[in-house]
Design an enzyme around this catalytic site. Structure first.
Site, PDB file in Angstrom:
ATOM      1  N   ASN A 211       0.844  -1.196   0.000  1.00  0.00           N
ATOM      2  CA  ASN A 211       0.000   0.000   0.000  1.00  0.00           C
ATOM      3  C   ASN A 211       0.882   1.250   0.000  1.00  0.00           C
ATOM      4  O   ASN A 211       2.106   1.143  -0.025  1.00  0.00           O
ATOM      5  CB  ASN A 211      -0.946  -0.014   1.205  1.00  0.00           C
ATOM      6  CG  ASN A 211      -0.166  -0.110   2.501  1.00  0.00           C
ATOM      7  OD1 ASN A 211       0.629   0.745   2.827  1.00  0.00           O
ATOM      8  ND2 ASN A 211      -0.362  -1.215   3.232  1.00  0.00           N
ATOM      9  N   PHE A 324      -3.986   3.238  14.773  1.00  0.00           N
ATOM     10  CA  PHE A 324      -4.269   4.267  13.772  1.00  0.00           C
ATOM     11  C   PHE A 324      -5.436   3.796  12.912  1.00  0.00           C
ATOM     12  O   PHE A 324      -5.682   2.591  12.802  1.00  0.00           O
ATOM     13  CB  PHE A 324      -3.046   4.526  12.884  1.00  0.00           C
ATOM     14  CG  PHE A 324      -2.145   5.595  13.440  1.00  0.00           C
ATOM     15  CD1 PHE A 324      -1.415   5.364  14.586  1.00  0.00           C
ATOM     16  CD2 PHE A 324      -2.032   6.834  12.811  1.00  0.00           C
ATOM     17  CE1 PHE A 324      -0.593   6.347  15.117  1.00  0.00           C
ATOM     18  CE2 PHE A 324      -1.213   7.823  13.333  1.00  0.00           C
ATOM     19  CZ  PHE A 324      -0.488   7.584  14.488  1.00  0.00           C
TER      20      PHE A 324
END
Ligand code: CTP
Length: 399
Positions: A211, A324
């Site tokens: 990613n 997160f």
């Protein structure tokens, strides 16, 4: 509590009327058991004499960048390396301006530029100078460069005017730094673990799924934790970032390796899992490079959720577990859901649909969702500054 015992303080005195108060700073530091070396700028010598500084500090005063005597005894690099921290008091508008451009035309500015230590600035100037947009601009730069700014205070000025610009009183400056040293000492007994960057889930020897994570926010968090005294471990996916001096770094490729490295490095007091871990891996990684075909299906299986696993760990759960959430929509709803489902203490959420923040940017804007269902928004700022903000909250929570 006094935290100055045996500390080495490099005091830089610039040329302003409040320079006379710097003598009191030296006296207080010496009384608390610190060693103090002092640099006087050229104009500081108009306000205080080297003789009075030497008498109080019982050390030679440094003033000239190009003096054989100074450089032979202790050069500009050694002066900063010798110190535990640097205090610039008073810091004039001129010095603020010089530091904002990295200018190094005298010993004081050269030592600061070459420093690898925490630097505290106590500005002092006339209220108009303090409020001038150029000073404000320069100061913002200095904050971005992570100088610590103490004050200034509001009050009557030596020039007869009233307003903001008075140097903070010596005893307050000492208290501020004492607090910093206290936190540092407390934090030295604390351990932190940070995960950062993307993971690579290999398909065959040359291809992988990954990613857009750059790892920047996680690295900044590790840097800030280390700076604040934490024994810090950084478990990093593949990034282009440089290792951080003093931080134990473990480089991994896959989510599975990140999971194992995380478990091997518990227990810790705080775990901040900022990595963008791939949710899936290839079920059977091909040993040889796959040849081109008309159609191709990838058989994926779920990776272990590291955050979820350690948050629910009975014996090894860190006191504070922070996750997160990279979201493109419904940030608040999704973050609260993650907070509950993953049983962590905070979720720090950012909007990754906005290219000016998040992945690969140097800036970030986040909302922190706390376990007690409170939340707070931290405005857009450099990732390095955001890391400081987050670590400040971590310290206060752990204390
Ligand atoms: N995380 C983790 N291990 C995983 C996946 C995610 O530790 N296998 C952690 C991340 O490091 C982050 C948090 O979980 O702290 C949330 O990651 P995110 O990708 O936003 O959420 P997911 O749980 O993967 O959910 P989704 O992709 O559906 O949003």
């Amino acid at each position: 509590m006094n935290n100055f015992e045996n500390k080495k303080i490099l005091l830089i005195i610039c040329g302003g009327i409040s320079a006379y108060k710097s003598l009191e700073i030296i006296r207080l530091l010496k009384k608390r058991g610190a060693s103090v070396k002092t640099i006087l700028t050229k104009s500081a010598k108009e306000f205080v004499t080297p003789l009075s500084v030497t008498s109080l500090s019982q050390e030679k005063v440094y003033d000239d960048l190009f003096s054989h005597e100074n450089e032979a005894e202790m050069d500009h690099i050694s002066l900063s390396r010798w110190s535990d921290l640097i205090l610039v008091a008073p810091t004039t508008a001129n010095t603020i301006s010089k530091l904002s451009t990295g200018s190094s035309d005298d010993l004081a500015s050269t030592v600061i530029l070459a420093s690898n230590k925490e630097i505290f600035l106590a500005p002092a100037m006339n209220v108009r100078m303090w409020e001038h947009p150029s000073t404000k601009d320069n100061l913002n730069k200095l904050k971005n460069f992570k100088y610590n700014i103490i004050g200034p205070d509001i009050g009557d000025m030596a020039c007869g005017e009233y307003g903001e610009g008075k140097m903070t009183e010596p005893v307050e400056i000492i208290n501020h730094i004492n607090n910093y040293l206290k936190n540092l000492k407390n934090n030295e007994n604390l351990k932190a673990l940070v995960t950062a960057g993307p993971t690579h889930e290999y398909i065959d020897p040359v291809r992988f799924i990954s990613n857009k994570s750059s790892g920047k926010q996680g690295y900044e968090l590790a840097k800030s934790l280390k700076k604040n005294g934490f024994e810090t471990t950084l478990i990093s996916g593949p990034t282009n970032l440089k290792p951080i001096p003093g931080v134990k770094q473990i480089n991994i490729n896959s989510a599975d390796e990140m999971f194992n490295a995380t478990l091997e490095n518990l227990p810790v007091d705080v775990a901040i899992l900022s990595a963008a871990v791939s949710d899936y891996r290839i079920k059977n990684i091909e040993k040889n490079k796959i040849k081109k075909k008309e159609n191709m299906n990838l058989n994926l299986e779920k990776n272990i959720d590291i955050l979820n696993h350690i948050s629910k760990h009975n014996s090894l759960r860190p006191k504070l577990v922070i996750g997160f959430a990279a979201e493109t929509n419904d940030i608040s709803k999704n973050s609260k859901k993650k907070l509950l489902e993953k049983n962590c203490d905070w979720i720090i959420a950012n909007d990754v649909s906005d290219n000016s923040i998040g992945f690969n940017s140097d800036f970030n804007e986040v909302s922190i969702f706390y376990k007690n269902m409170m939340n707070e928004k931290i405005p857009k700022m450099k990732k390095s500054l955001l890391a400081e903000e987050i670590v400040k909250r971590v310290i206060s929570q752990l204390n």
